[in-house]
Design an enzyme around this catalytic site. Structure first.
Site, PDB file in Angstrom:
ATOM      1  N   HIS A 145      -6.164  -0.965   5.717  1.00  0.00           N
ATOM      2  CA  HIS A 145      -5.970  -0.458   7.072  1.00  0.00           C
ATOM      3  C   HIS A 145      -6.888  -1.123   8.100  1.00  0.00           C
ATOM      4  CE1 HIS A 145      -4.042   2.110   4.288  1.00  0.00           C
ATOM      5  NE2 HIS A 145      -4.898   3.108   4.265  1.00  0.00           N
ATOM      6  N   ARG A 180      -9.733  -0.051  -6.831  1.00  0.00           N
ATOM      7  CA  ARG A 180     -10.052   0.363  -5.462  1.00  0.00           C
ATOM      8  C   ARG A 180     -11.415   1.028  -5.429  1.00  0.00           C
ATOM      9  NH1 ARG A 180      -6.911   4.843  -1.779  1.00  0.00           N
ATOM     10  NH2 ARG A 180      -6.986   3.764   0.211  1.00  0.00           N
ATOM     11  N   ASP A 214       1.720   2.919   3.311  1.00  0.00           N
ATOM     12  CA  ASP A 214       0.846   4.065   2.993  1.00  0.00           C
ATOM     13  C   ASP A 214       1.632   5.328   2.646  1.00  0.00           C
ATOM     14  OD1 ASP A 214      -1.615   5.198   2.398  1.00  0.00           O
ATOM     15  OD2 ASP A 214      -1.841   6.058   4.399  1.00  0.00           O
ATOM     16  N   TYR A 260      -8.072  17.049  -2.309  1.00  0.00           N
ATOM     17  CA  TYR A 260      -6.882  17.654  -1.713  1.00  0.00           C
ATOM     18  C   TYR A 260      -5.810  17.805  -2.791  1.00  0.00           C
ATOM     19  CZ  TYR A 260      -5.186  12.801  -1.734  1.00  0.00           C
ATOM     20  OH  TYR A 260      -4.820  11.540  -2.131  1.00  0.00           O
ATOM     21  N   ASN A 279      -3.047  13.303   3.794  1.00  0.00           N
ATOM     22  CA  ASN A 279      -4.082  13.856   4.679  1.00  0.00           C
ATOM     23  C   ASN A 279      -3.856  13.635   6.167  1.00  0.00           C
ATOM     24  OD1 ASN A 279      -5.746  14.801   2.493  1.00  0.00           O
ATOM     25  ND2 ASN A 279      -6.235  12.655   2.118  1.00  0.00           N
ATOM     26  N   HIS A 294       0.832  -1.206   0.000  1.00  0.00           N
ATOM     27  CA  HIS A 294       0.000   0.000   0.000  1.00  0.00           C
ATOM     28  C   HIS A 294       0.863   1.251   0.000  1.00  0.00           C
ATOM     29  CE1 HIS A 294      -4.027   1.863   0.537  1.00  0.00           C
ATOM     30  NE2 HIS A 294      -3.277   2.869   0.945  1.00  0.00           N
ATOM     31  N   CYS A 295       1.097   1.773  -1.181  1.00  0.00           N
ATOM     32  CA  CYS A 295       1.804   3.047  -1.303  1.00  0.00           C
ATOM     33  C   CYS A 295       1.236   3.758  -2.523  1.00  0.00           C
ATOM     34  CB  CYS A 295       3.308   2.828  -1.412  1.00  0.00           C
ATOM     35  SG  CYS A 295       3.792   1.626  -2.649  1.00  0.00           S
ATOM     36  N   HIS A 296       1.512   5.040  -2.597  1.00  0.00           N
ATOM     37  CA  HIS A 296       0.954   5.865  -3.677  1.00  0.00           C
ATOM     38  C   HIS A 296       2.071   6.646  -4.363  1.00  0.00           C
ATOM     39  CE1 HIS A 296      -2.955   5.334  -1.643  1.00  0.00           C
ATOM     40  NE2 HIS A 296      -2.405   5.804  -0.537  1.00  0.00           N
TER      41      HIS A 296
HETATM   42  C1  0GY Z   1      -4.663   6.130   2.200  1.00  0.00           C
HETATM   43  C2  0GY Z   1      -5.502   7.065   2.917  1.00  0.00           C
HETATM   44  C3  0GY Z   1      -6.071   8.203   2.489  1.00  0.00           C
HETATM   45  C4  0GY Z   1      -6.116   8.734   1.157  1.00  0.00           C
HETATM   46  C5  0GY Z   1      -6.156   8.035   0.009  1.00  0.00           C
HETATM   47  O1  0GY Z   1      -6.405   7.816  -2.266  1.00  0.00           O
HETATM   48  C6  0GY Z   1      -6.361   8.608  -1.327  1.00  0.00           C
HETATM   49  O2  0GY Z   1      -6.503   9.812  -1.465  1.00  0.00           O
HETATM   50  O3  0GY Z   1      -6.003   6.738   0.001  1.00  0.00           O
HETATM   51  C7  0GY Z   1      -6.752   9.012   3.514  1.00  0.00           C
HETATM   52  O4  0GY Z   1      -6.874  10.237   3.333  1.00  0.00           O
HETATM   53  O5  0GY Z   1      -7.189   8.425   4.536  1.00  0.00           O
HETATM   54  O6  0GY Z   1      -4.919   4.933   2.167  1.00  0.00           O
HETATM   55  O7  0GY Z   1      -3.716   6.552   1.610  1.00  0.00           O
END
Ligand code: 0GY
Length: 306
Positions: free
Chosen positions: A183, A126, A258, A51, A263, A33-35
């Protein structure tokens, strides 16, 4: 080139100099889980986003993973990019097979586009039910997406607030794919890990084809990152939840950082400390191997063995 859009007020950037973890991740560890965020000059954020983050591109993610000892990764499409998967797909493609992707898709996506995503390394979509992140999550649309991706062998990643599970459970159970829950279903960690709310969540996991991400202690914690007795034990109030999930479902738990932690408003976690959270929840070498290596390999690189 267009003028960069400023970050959301109060935005916290990812931790630039994470500490060296005391715990050594085993070879083959997957961060599930990473972005990636942008960089926005190359991959602009979506107009419908809730955001505007700092940049967090694929090289920065790779540098973090090299520092922490993470071998492979699953990059989850972030809501700030909407259903434009370009930045995520770019990062997955650039990985030389060491990354998989989780996309956001709309029901009218073409078969050709789905095939293109699959060939790039995407293995799931997702569904996000957090009202602060998405405007709406119409179940008919989501069911249509699930029906489209099931033949590809993909799964659905679910992100929801624990209080919303009772109203969503039957919809989730009706989906035709495996499910992966972000999570730990976001438990309220001020309640007991053995109490009715988390027990209900684990019963749902038990009855269905569900995997659980034991992730985000920094987001769930109320006690925060304070080290305990000078040890690298942060987010200790979340430990009983992770430990219970790992003990009851050792073959269906996954771990993730993560990063870059969208946020968060009160602090930005030291990713080295997040690695040191792992042995607190997975207390034996066998549990750790399943959580970090064997389970994610089975889900994201099936047939490889681990
Ligand atoms: C996470 C949590 C959040 C955000 C996102 O895709 C997203 O914007 O996943 C969050 O704000 O709780 O899993 O990264």
């Amino acid at each position: 080139m267009s003028t960069p859009v400023p970050k959301s007020p109060g935005w916290l950037d990812w931790y630039a100099q994470p500490s060296e973890p005391a715990f050594t991740l085993p070879p083959g560890t997957v961060d599930t889980h990473c972005h990636v965020f942008g960089p926005q000059a190359e991959f602009p954020f979506a107009p419908e986003r809730k955001y505007t983050p700092c940049d967090a591109g694929r090289e920065q993610l790779l540098a973090l993973h090299d520092h922490l000892g993470v071998s492979r990764r699953v990059i989850v499409q972030a809501t700030c990019h909407g259903a434009d998967n370009t930045a995520m797909v770019d990062a997955v493609r650039a990985s030389g097979g060491r990354a998989r992707g989780i996309a956001t898709v709309r029901p009218d996506i073409t078969d050709a586009e789905l095939r293109r995503l699959h060939e790039a390394g995407v293995r799931g979509v997702r569904f996000n039910f957090l009202k602060r992140l998405v405007d709406a999550a119409p179940k008919d649309d989501l069911a249509a997406v699930a029906a489209r991706i099931a033949p590809l062998g993909w799964h659905v990643v679910l992100y929801f607030e624990s209080a919303d599970l009772p109203g969503l459970e039957s919809f989730f159970a009706s989906l035709p794919t495996p499910l992966v829950i972000d999570h730990m279903g976001r438990p309220d960690v001020t309640r007991p890990a053995e109490g009715p709310e988390f027990s209900r969540f684990l019963r749902f996991v038990d009855r269905n084809d569900v995997w659980v991400k034991v992730s985000c202690p920094e987001r769930l914690s109320r006690t925060g990152p304070a080290a305990l007795n000078g040890e690298r034990h942060a987010y200790t109030d979340v430990v009983p939840f992770g430990r219970r999930a790992v003990e009851e479902f050792p073959d269906r738990v996954l771990w993730g950082t993560d990063w870059p932690h969208p946020n968060l408003t009160d602090h930005m976690p030291d990713d080295g400390l997040l690695v040191d959270h792992v042995p607190l929840v997975a207390t034996t070498p066998e549990q750790r191997h399943k959580l970090l290596v064997a389970n994610p390999t089975r889900l994201y690189w099936p047939g490889e063995g681990a």
